[in-house]
Design a protein around this motif. Structure first.
Motif, PDB file in Angstrom:
ATOM      1  N   ALA A   1      16.065 -12.163 -54.677  1.00  0.00           N
ATOM      2  CA  ALA A   1      14.964 -11.660 -54.146  1.00  0.00           C
ATOM      3  C   ALA A   1      13.961 -12.273 -54.239  1.00  0.00           C
ATOM      4  O   ALA A   1      13.236 -12.175 -52.692  1.00  0.00           O
ATOM      5  N   THR A   2      13.595 -13.066 -54.653  1.00  0.00           N
ATOM      6  CA  THR A   2      12.916 -13.865 -55.196  1.00  0.00           C
ATOM      7  C   THR A   2      12.694 -15.112 -53.443  1.00  0.00           C
ATOM      8  O   THR A   2      11.769 -15.215 -53.029  1.00  0.00           O
ATOM      9  N   TYR A   3      13.888 -15.640 -53.612  1.00  0.00           N
ATOM     10  CA  TYR A   3      14.230 -16.599 -52.986  1.00  0.00           C
ATOM     11  C   TYR A   3      14.764 -16.346 -51.727  1.00  0.00           C
ATOM     12  O   TYR A   3      13.971 -17.040 -50.675  1.00  0.00           O
ATOM     13  N   MET A   4      15.429 -14.884 -51.400  1.00  0.00           N
ATOM     14  CA  MET A   4      15.412 -14.975 -49.918  1.00  0.00           C
ATOM     15  C   MET A   4      14.168 -14.232 -49.263  1.00  0.00           C
ATOM     16  O   MET A   4      13.678 -14.316 -48.103  1.00  0.00           O
ATOM     17  N   THR A   5      12.781 -13.887 -49.956  1.00  0.00           N
ATOM     18  CA  THR A   5      11.816 -13.565 -49.588  1.00  0.00           C
ATOM     19  C   THR A   5      11.355 -14.794 -49.387  1.00  0.00           C
ATOM     20  O   THR A   5      10.241 -15.159 -48.018  1.00  0.00           O
ATOM     21  N   HIS A   6      11.296 -16.209 -49.807  1.00  0.00           N
ATOM     22  CA  HIS A   6      10.773 -17.244 -48.983  1.00  0.00           C
ATOM     23  C   HIS A   6      11.418 -17.836 -47.737  1.00  0.00           C
ATOM     24  O   HIS A   6      10.794 -18.362 -46.689  1.00  0.00           O
ATOM     25  N   LEU A   7      12.888 -17.704 -47.552  1.00  0.00           N
ATOM     26  CA  LEU A   7      13.204 -17.753 -46.547  1.00  0.00           C
ATOM     27  C   LEU A   7      13.176 -16.875 -45.399  1.00  0.00           C
ATOM     28  O   LEU A   7      13.335 -17.645 -44.522  1.00  0.00           O
ATOM     29  N   TYR A   8      12.774 -15.816 -45.669  1.00  0.00           N
ATOM     30  CA  TYR A   8      12.441 -15.027 -44.718  1.00  0.00           C
ATOM     31  C   TYR A   8      10.500 -15.385 -44.276  1.00  0.00           C
ATOM     32  O   TYR A   8      10.727 -15.707 -43.035  1.00  0.00           O
ATOM     33  N   HIS A   9      10.420 -15.854 -44.657  1.00  0.00           N
ATOM     34  CA  HIS A   9       8.560 -17.030 -44.925  1.00  0.00           C
ATOM     35  C   HIS A   9       8.956 -18.075 -43.917  1.00  0.00           C
ATOM     36  O   HIS A   9       8.214 -18.262 -43.412  1.00  0.00           O
ATOM     37  N   GLU A  10      10.428 -18.769 -44.250  1.00  0.00           N
ATOM     38  CA  GLU A  10      10.630 -20.026 -44.362  1.00  0.00           C
ATOM     39  C   GLU A  10      10.822 -19.663 -42.321  1.00  0.00           C
ATOM     40  O   GLU A  10      10.511 -20.600 -41.084  1.00  0.00           O
ATOM     41  N   GLU A  11      11.236 -18.929 -42.375  1.00  0.00           N
ATOM     42  CA  GLU A  11      12.577 -18.515 -40.327  1.00  0.00           C
ATOM     43  C   GLU A  11      10.777 -18.009 -39.845  1.00  0.00           C
ATOM     44  O   GLU A  11      11.276 -18.165 -38.751  1.00  0.00           O
ATOM     45  N   LYS A  12       9.718 -16.704 -40.856  1.00  0.00           N
ATOM     46  CA  LYS A  12       8.944 -16.172 -39.949  1.00  0.00           C
ATOM     47  C   LYS A  12       7.493 -17.375 -39.489  1.00  0.00           C
ATOM     48  O   LYS A  12       6.567 -17.251 -38.218  1.00  0.00           O
ATOM     49  N   TYR A  13       7.479 -17.981 -40.755  1.00  0.00           N
ATOM     50  CA  TYR A  13       6.019 -18.571 -40.836  1.00  0.00           C
ATOM     51  C   TYR A  13       5.803 -20.200 -40.718  1.00  0.00           C
ATOM     52  O   TYR A  13       5.216 -20.858 -40.122  1.00  0.00           O
ATOM     53  N   GLY A  14       7.682 -20.805 -41.300  1.00  0.00           N
ATOM     54  CA  GLY A  14       7.581 -22.671 -40.970  1.00  0.00           C
ATOM     55  C   GLY A  14       7.489 -22.787 -42.002  1.00  0.00           C
ATOM     56  O   GLY A  14       7.200 -22.499 -43.103  1.00  0.00           O
ATOM     57  N   GLU A  15       7.899 -24.274 -41.973  1.00  0.00           N
ATOM     58  CA  GLU A  15       7.819 -24.321 -43.040  1.00  0.00           C
ATOM     59  C   GLU A  15       7.091 -25.132 -43.625  1.00  0.00           C
ATOM     60  O   GLU A  15       6.773 -24.867 -45.417  1.00  0.00           O
ATOM     61  N   ASP A  16       5.642 -25.101 -43.690  1.00  0.00           N
ATOM     62  CA  ASP A  16       4.869 -25.169 -44.631  1.00  0.00           C
ATOM     63  C   ASP A  16       4.658 -23.994 -45.837  1.00  0.00           C
ATOM     64  O   ASP A  16       4.185 -23.930 -46.796  1.00  0.00           O
ATOM     65  N   SER A  17       4.612 -22.834 -44.823  1.00  0.00           N
ATOM     66  CA  SER A  17       4.266 -21.152 -45.793  1.00  0.00           C
ATOM     67  C   SER A  17       5.339 -21.788 -46.394  1.00  0.00           C
ATOM     68  O   SER A  17       5.307 -21.510 -48.138  1.00  0.00           O
ATOM     69  N   PHE A  18       6.610 -22.240 -46.486  1.00  0.00           N
ATOM     70  CA  PHE A  18       7.798 -21.847 -47.191  1.00  0.00           C
ATOM     71  C   PHE A  18       7.024 -22.690 -47.973  1.00  0.00           C
ATOM     72  O   PHE A  18       7.214 -22.670 -49.676  1.00  0.00           O
ATOM     73  N   ASN A  19       7.395 -24.449 -48.325  1.00  0.00           N
ATOM     74  CA  ASN A  19       7.072 -24.982 -49.172  1.00  0.00           C
ATOM     75  C   ASN A  19       6.090 -24.628 -50.178  1.00  0.00           C
ATOM     76  O   ASN A  19       5.762 -24.416 -51.179  1.00  0.00           O
ATOM     77  N   ASN A  20       4.695 -24.101 -49.436  1.00  0.00           N
ATOM     78  CA  ASN A  20       3.554 -23.547 -50.167  1.00  0.00           C
ATOM     79  C   ASN A  20       4.068 -22.351 -51.002  1.00  0.00           C
ATOM     80  O   ASN A  20       3.641 -22.962 -52.750  1.00  0.00           O
ATOM     81  N   ARG A  21       5.455 -21.406 -50.366  1.00  0.00           N
ATOM     82  CA  ARG A  21       5.283 -20.664 -51.779  1.00  0.00           C
ATOM     83  C   ARG A  21       6.347 -20.680 -53.411  1.00  0.00           C
ATOM     84  O   ARG A  21       6.327 -20.642 -54.168  1.00  0.00           O
ATOM     85  N   LEU A  22       7.293 -22.056 -53.018  1.00  0.00           N
ATOM     86  CA  LEU A  22       8.087 -23.146 -53.504  1.00  0.00           C
ATOM     87  C   LEU A  22       6.684 -23.994 -54.283  1.00  0.00           C
ATOM     88  O   LEU A  22       7.594 -24.012 -55.851  1.00  0.00           O
ATOM     89  N   LYS A  23       5.577 -24.153 -54.011  1.00  0.00           N
ATOM     90  CA  LYS A  23       5.082 -25.257 -54.574  1.00  0.00           C
ATOM     91  C   LYS A  23       4.365 -24.230 -55.900  1.00  0.00           C
ATOM     92  O   LYS A  23       4.472 -24.478 -57.423  1.00  0.00           O
ATOM     93  N   ALA A  24       3.941 -22.929 -55.697  1.00  0.00           N
ATOM     94  CA  ALA A  24       3.620 -22.076 -55.810  1.00  0.00           C
ATOM     95  C   ALA A  24       4.451 -21.199 -57.255  1.00  0.00           C
ATOM     96  O   ALA A  24       4.169 -21.117 -58.296  1.00  0.00           O
ATOM     97  N   ASP A  25       5.697 -21.152 -56.505  1.00  0.00           N
ATOM     98  CA  ASP A  25       6.622 -20.786 -58.190  1.00  0.00           C
ATOM     99  C   ASP A  25       6.573 -21.614 -58.767  1.00  0.00           C
ATOM    100  O   ASP A  25       6.607 -21.899 -60.013  1.00  0.00           O
ATOM    101  N   ARG A  26       6.571 -23.214 -58.733  1.00  0.00           N
ATOM    102  CA  ARG A  26       6.983 -24.320 -59.281  1.00  0.00           C
ATOM    103  C   ARG A  26       6.118 -24.128 -60.277  1.00  0.00           C
ATOM    104  O   ARG A  26       6.057 -24.494 -61.870  1.00  0.00           O
ATOM    105  N   GLU A  27       4.572 -23.921 -59.770  1.00  0.00           N
ATOM    106  CA  GLU A  27       3.734 -24.125 -61.219  1.00  0.00           C
ATOM    107  C   GLU A  27       4.355 -22.613 -62.098  1.00  0.00           C
ATOM    108  O   GLU A  27       3.593 -23.608 -63.530  1.00  0.00           O
ATOM    109  N   LYS A  28       4.406 -22.223 -61.749  1.00  0.00           N
ATOM    110  CA  LYS A  28       5.037 -20.551 -62.322  1.00  0.00           C
ATOM    111  C   LYS A  28       5.718 -20.665 -63.672  1.00  0.00           C
ATOM    112  O   LYS A  28       5.625 -20.388 -64.288  1.00  0.00           O
ATOM    113  N   VAL A  29       6.848 -21.424 -63.363  1.00  0.00           N
ATOM    114  CA  VAL A  29       7.462 -21.760 -64.302  1.00  0.00           C
ATOM    115  C   VAL A  29       7.553 -22.831 -64.923  1.00  0.00           C
ATOM    116  O   VAL A  29       7.324 -22.738 -66.332  1.00  0.00           O
TER     117      VAL A  29
END
Length: 527
Positions: free
Chosen positions: A323-351
Motif C-alpha cells: 500500500a505504501t509503494y503503490m501510493t508512491h507509484l500513483y504519485h509518480e505517474e500523476k505528479y512526476g519523478e521529483d514528487s516520487f523521489n521526495n516521498r521515497l527520501k522521506a520514507d528512508r529517513e523514517k526507516v
C-alpha cells in the motif's frame, strides 16, 4: 491500513493484540452474523451461523470469542446448536469450546447465540457531533471481542451481516445490500452479503446517521461516499476522488475485486482501515490535506491485504509495504519523478530513525505478544522500499509482470514472503534468495562511513567505504561528482576502496542521486 495519526497514537498504544497461529483445525467457509443494536445501552445481541470444514481431526471445536470479564465487558454464549440440536460448550477468557469431535471429511454448521458489551472491536460511542455511532474496528485480531470466529488472516470466508437497529441509523457493511426492511418499534433490518472470501480483520459494520452520495461508477463498480450529515458538503467532494483513483489500479493490477466501493467517515482508531468494499477513515479525514494519499493507500488494500492476504502477521509488509509503494507509484505517474523521489527520501529517513529505536527485521515474529507493534516503519516504509529496490533490480516491465502474476495467483487466498519471491524469480529468471534474506529477514540497512580524498597530481579521487552494521549487505551505490561524473560502486565487504579519474577536486559529491538504495551514510573528506 494507514497508521494512526497523532490524535490516535495514545489510543493505539493502549490496544494490545496477541498473535495466535491457528492450531484449531478450522477452515471456515461462511459466516452469517445477526446483530441487534440499541440506543438504551451498549449491549449487543448476536447470532452467528458458522459453516466450517476441518483441516485435521479435532476432539473439540474451538472458536475465538472474548468472555465477559469482571468489568462487565465481553460476550456470554447462551446456546450452541447443530442441526437444531443443542451441544454442550464451555468458555474460557478467549474462546468458546464446543464439546464435540470432527474429522476432515466433515462440514458442520454451528449456530451460536450470545450477548454482551464489546470490550473492543466494535466501537460504540459518539462522533464529533455528539451523535451515537457503532463502528467495527477488527484489525489485527479484535473481531473476537464481538464475533465468534476464527480470528486469523489465514482463514478466509464469505460473510453476511444482518443488523437490526433503531430506524434512524444507516448501516454500511461488506458486499451488497440485499434487504432493508422497517420493523415494529421504530426498528430497521439491514442485510449485507459478501461472496468473496475475507479475513476477519476486514469484516465490518458501521451504524450512524449518514449522508450518502453516489459518486459515480468505474467499470460498473459503484463508488459511494458515506459521511456525517454535518460534513456532507466537503465530505462528498473529498471522498469522490476515489472514483478517479480506482482506474489506476485496474490499469496496473487487475479489475476491482468487489461489487462496490464505499468510503466511510468513521470512528476508526486508525488513519484509515481497509475493510473490504467499505473503507473506514478517521473523522477529520474529509478536510485532511493528505486525503488523496490516504485514499490511494486504503484502496490499494482492496487488492493487497483484503483479496491477496498475508498468511500470518509476520508477513504484514505484503499488505502495508504494498500500500505504501503503490501510493508512491500513483504519485509518480500523476505528479512526476521529483514528487516520487521526495516521498521515497522521506520514507528512508523514517526507516533509519525506526531502526535506531527497534532494530528488527521486516518479517518480525518478536511482536507476537503485541501485534500493534507491527504498525511501524518496517512494515510500511521499509516494505515499500524493498519493492522499489526489487523494481530497480528486475526492471519496470518485469516488476509489473511480477506484481500482476502474484496477485493473480493469490487473489482470494493467502501468501507469505517466499511466495512473492518465487513469483518474482519465475518472472524475472533471477535468483532472489540473497536479496530477500538481506532485506526481509535481516534487520537494519547499510550504515556507511565514506571518506574521500583527492590527489591533484594524479587527478584522482579515492573513496573508502566502510559498512558499520553487523551484517554486511551486498548492493550497488551510485555516486555523482560535480553533477557530471556518475560511478556505480559494487559493495559486499566491510571495506571497499575505489579510485578513479576526476579532472578537478570535487565540490559536490552526491550519494544515490537517483534514489535507488535504502541506506544511511556519513560522507566526509579524509586527510
Amino acid at each position: 491500513m494507514k497508521r494512526a495519526i497523532s490524535a490516535f497514537i495514545t489510543i493505539i498504544s493502549c490496544i494490545k493484540s496477541v498473535a495466535q497461529i491457528p492450531t484449531n483445525g478450522l477452515d471456515v467457509q461462511h459466516y452469517q452474523f445477526t446483530i441487534q443494536l440499541n440506543d438504551s445501552n451498549n449491549l449487543i445481541k448476536g447470532t452467528a451461523v458458522i459453516t466450517t470444514k476441518f483441516t485435521k481431526a479435532v476432539d473439540k471445536v474451538v472458536f475465538d470469542l472474548v468472555q465477559k470479564k469482571k468489568d462487565g465487558k465481553g460476550m456470554t454464549v447462551t446456546t450452541v446448536t447443530k442441526k437444531d440440536q443443542e451441544i454442550s460448550f464451555t468458555q474460557d477468557a478467549q474462546h468458546i469450546i464446543i464439546n464435540e469431535s470432527a474429522n476432515t471429511t466433515d462440514q458442520n454448521i454451528y449456530t451460536i447465540t450470545y450477548e454482551g458489551i464489546p470490550a473492543d472491536g466494535l466501537i460504540i460511542g459518539v462522533n464529533k457531533y455528539n451523535h451515537r455511532t457503532f463502528f467495527s474496528d477488527n484489525w489485527p485480531n479484535r473481531a473476537r471481542n464481538w464475533l465468534p470466529c476464527n480470528d486469523h488472516p489465514s482463514d478466509k470466508a464469505s460473510v453476511e451481516f444482518i443488523v437490526t437497529a433503531p430506524d434512524h441509523y444507516q448501516i454500511i457493511s461488506n458486499g451488497i445490500q440485499t434487504e432493508e426492511s422497517n420493523l415494529p418499534g421504530h426498528l430497521k433490518l439491514t442485510h449485507y452479503k459478501e461472496d468473496m472470501l475475507l479475513p476477519t480483520k476486514v469484516m465490518v459494520i458501521g451504524a450512524a446517521d449518514f449522508a450518502v452520495n453516489y459518486a459515480g461508477s468505474v467499470d460498473c463498480i459503484p463508488v459511494y461516499s458515506w459521511v456525517y450529515p454535518e460534513d456532507k458538503d466537503t465530505g462528498f467532494l473529498a471522498y469522490a476522488a476515489a472514483k478517479n483513483i480506482l482506474p489506476w489500479f485496474e490499469k496496473h493490477i487487475a479489475p476491482y475485486p468487489y461489487k462496490k466501493l464505499a468510503n466511510v467517515q468513521s470512528k476508526t482508531v486508525f488513519g484509515g482501515m481497509e475493510n473490504a468494499s467499505a473503507i473506514f477513515y478517521f473523522e477529520n479525514s474529509v478536510t485532511d490535506k493528505g486525503l488523496e494519499g490516504l485514499l490511494v493507500h486504503e484502496i490499494t488494500h482492496q487488492w493487497f491485504g483484503d483479496n491477496a492476504t498475508e498468511k500470518d502477521w509476520s508477513h504484514l509488509w505484503l499488505s502495508e509495504g504494498f500500500a505504501t509503494y503503490m501510493t508512491h507509484l500513483y504519485h509518480e505517474e500523476k505528479y512526476g519523478e521529483d514528487s516520487f523521489n521526495n516521498r521515497l527520501k522521506a520514507d528512508r529517513e523514517k526507516v533509519i530513525a525506526f531502526s535506531k529505536t527497534r532494530n528488527t527485521p521486516v518479517s518480525d515474529t518478536s511482536a507476537s505478544n503485541n501485534l500493534m507493534q507491527l504498525l511501524n516503519a518496517n512494515s510500511y516504509q521499509k516494505g515499500g522500499w524493498i519493492l522499489h529496490m526489487l523494481r530497480r533490480k528486475v526492471g519496470d516491465s518485469l516488476f509489473w509482470q511480477s506484481i500482476r502474476a502474484y496477485y493473480d495467483i493469490y487473489k482470494g487466498s493467502n501468501a507469505n514472503t517466499n511466495d512473492l519471491r518465487k513469483v518474482f524469480e519465475d518472472v524475472s529468471k533471477q535468483d532472489l534468495k540473497d536479496f530477500f534474506q538481506e532485506w526481509i529477514y535481516t534487520s537494519g540497512q547499510p550504515e556507511l562511513d565514506i571518506k574521500w580524498s583527492y590527489n591533484k597530481k594524479k587527478k584522482e579521487i579515492t573513496l573508502i567505504i566502510e559498512q558499520q552494521q553487523k551484517h554486511f549487505f551486498t548492493f550497488s551505490l551510485d555516486i555523482t561528482i560535480n553533477k557530471s561524473v556518475l560511478k556505480t560502486i559494487d559493495i559486499k565487504d566491510k571495506t571497499t576502496t575505489i579510485s578513479f579519474t576526476c579532472d578537478a577536486e570535487p565540490n559536490l559529491i552526491e550519494l544515490d542521486p537517483k534514489v535507488n538504495l535504502l541506506f544511511n551514510a556519513a560522507l566526509h573528506k579524509g586527510k
